[in-house]
Scaffold this active site. Sequence first.
Site, PDB file in Angstrom:
ATOM      1  N   HIS A 124      -7.593   4.558   4.786  1.00 20.35           N
ATOM      2  CA  HIS A 124      -6.960   3.443   4.079  1.00 20.35           C
ATOM      3  C   HIS A 124      -5.453   3.696   4.029  1.00 20.35           C
ATOM      4  O   HIS A 124      -5.011   4.818   3.786  1.00 20.35           O
ATOM      5  CB  HIS A 124      -7.523   3.322   2.667  1.00 20.35           C
ATOM      6  N   SER A 168     -10.178  -5.315   2.491  1.00 19.19           N
ATOM      7  CA  SER A 168      -9.680  -5.173   1.124  1.00 19.19           C
ATOM      8  C   SER A 168     -10.555  -4.195   0.352  1.00 19.19           C
ATOM      9  O   SER A 168     -11.720  -4.479   0.069  1.00 19.19           O
ATOM     10  CB  SER A 168      -9.665  -6.533   0.417  1.00 19.19           C
ATOM     11  N   HIS A 209       0.808  -1.215   0.000  1.00 16.29           N
ATOM     12  CA  HIS A 209       0.000   0.000   0.000  1.00 16.29           C
ATOM     13  C   HIS A 209       0.842   1.267   0.000  1.00 16.29           C
ATOM     14  O   HIS A 209       0.328   2.347  -0.278  1.00 16.29           O
ATOM     15  CB  HIS A 209      -0.925   0.006   1.225  1.00 16.29           C
ATOM     16  N   THR A 237      -5.756   3.803  -6.027  1.00 16.34           N
ATOM     17  CA  THR A 237      -5.727   2.857  -7.157  1.00 16.34           C
ATOM     18  C   THR A 237      -6.842   1.831  -7.143  1.00 16.34           C
ATOM     19  O   THR A 237      -7.067   1.157  -8.154  1.00 16.34           O
ATOM     20  CB  THR A 237      -4.385   2.105  -7.189  1.00 16.34           C
ATOM     21  N   GLU A 241      -3.196   3.065   1.862  1.00 16.11           N
ATOM     22  CA  GLU A 241      -2.704   3.642   0.605  1.00 16.11           C
ATOM     23  C   GLU A 241      -2.925   5.149   0.582  1.00 16.11           C
ATOM     24  O   GLU A 241      -2.053   5.915   0.136  1.00 16.11           O
ATOM     25  CB  GLU A 241      -3.392   2.999  -0.601  1.00 16.11           C
ATOM     26  N   CYS A 259       3.326  -1.283  -4.372  1.00 17.64           N
ATOM     27  CA  CYS A 259       2.963  -1.563  -5.760  1.00 17.64           C
ATOM     28  C   CYS A 259       3.486  -0.441  -6.659  1.00 17.64           C
ATOM     29  O   CYS A 259       3.300   0.742  -6.341  1.00 17.64           O
ATOM     30  CB  CYS A 259       1.446  -1.676  -5.892  1.00 17.64           C
ATOM     31  N   ASN A 305     -10.457  -3.154  -2.841  1.00 15.56           N
ATOM     32  CA  ASN A 305     -10.918  -3.575  -4.172  1.00 15.56           C
ATOM     33  C   ASN A 305     -11.949  -4.693  -4.092  1.00 15.56           C
ATOM     34  O   ASN A 305     -12.856  -4.761  -4.918  1.00 15.56           O
ATOM     35  CB  ASN A 305      -9.725  -3.958  -5.057  1.00 15.56           C
TER      36      ASN A 305
END
EC number: 1.17.7.4
Length: 317
Positions: free
Chosen positions: A125, A226, A74, A168, A127, A97, A228
């Site tokens: 989050h 999660s 993240h 993302t 990220e 990533c 996504n």
Amino acid sequence: MQILLANPRGFCAGVDRAISIVERAIEMYGAPIYVRHEVVHNRYVVESLCERGAIFIEEISEVPDGSILIFSAHGVSQAVRAEARSRNLTMLFDATCPLVTKVHMEVARASRKGKEAILIGHAGHPEVEGTMGQYSNPNGGMYLVESPDDVWQLNVKDENNLCFMTQTTLSVDDTSAVIDALNTRFPKIVGPRKDDICYATTNRQEAVRNLANDADIVLVVGSKNSSNSNRLAELVQRMGKPAYLIDSAADIQEFWLQGAKCIGVTAGASAPDILVQQVIARLKDLGAGESIELSGREENIVFEVPKELRVEVKQID
């Protein structure tokens, strides 16, 4: 009952790389290996790596001197990175990533140029925390919005010197609505040259949309934290179909399947295929027939691990 499998589903290149970094570090340097935050948001993966010697922490201060530390997929803020570098660590590996790093670079560039930056993302989050933490210009501004309403309420210093970027792993549809609001509210705002929502997120949302057209219910394999995976379940529910986010086959409730002639199965980008296979086996135990995989976009993207870790190691069983 028929089982339909979304395609693509499961691991993306960034998740694959992050897990490989932890596995290879354990193989090369031995346990324990410290990882800041869950390397990916999947309970099965995290528990499997813990069994092999990974220790997941949230604060750099928890890492003993002389240890090996890995940043999760993240990403981390500049402050966290600086703190880690100031420590007496044997090795520091970055499993961020590369597509998250791309967004980090966009924010850092805006900060250097003195542009105000707006991030579309979910508060809290990791990220988002890492991405927001790339901005350091005291004369500019870094803002977080999640919805069109947030955009209408946002006040910036200079509407003529704005740019935006996104987390993302967002819903493509939701993000489009927020971007429309940004362009209306701030006509001179500039977006990224290439969409920040990653290929895997976009492909899996497209695949689950196709799946939901044919399925009576959809099971999304993925953990509750999660992003996504949650977006996949939400997309199906918005299409008027029942969708259930499950960590494993053990979470399946038989009453979900009552009256269903076609069960759709997909998996978030951090969910390993072994969990999907266990779900298929459980559905067959409950009377389902053979599984059929739908056609979908081919994915052949691979992200290399750091050169220091390029050795062959056994994968998670």
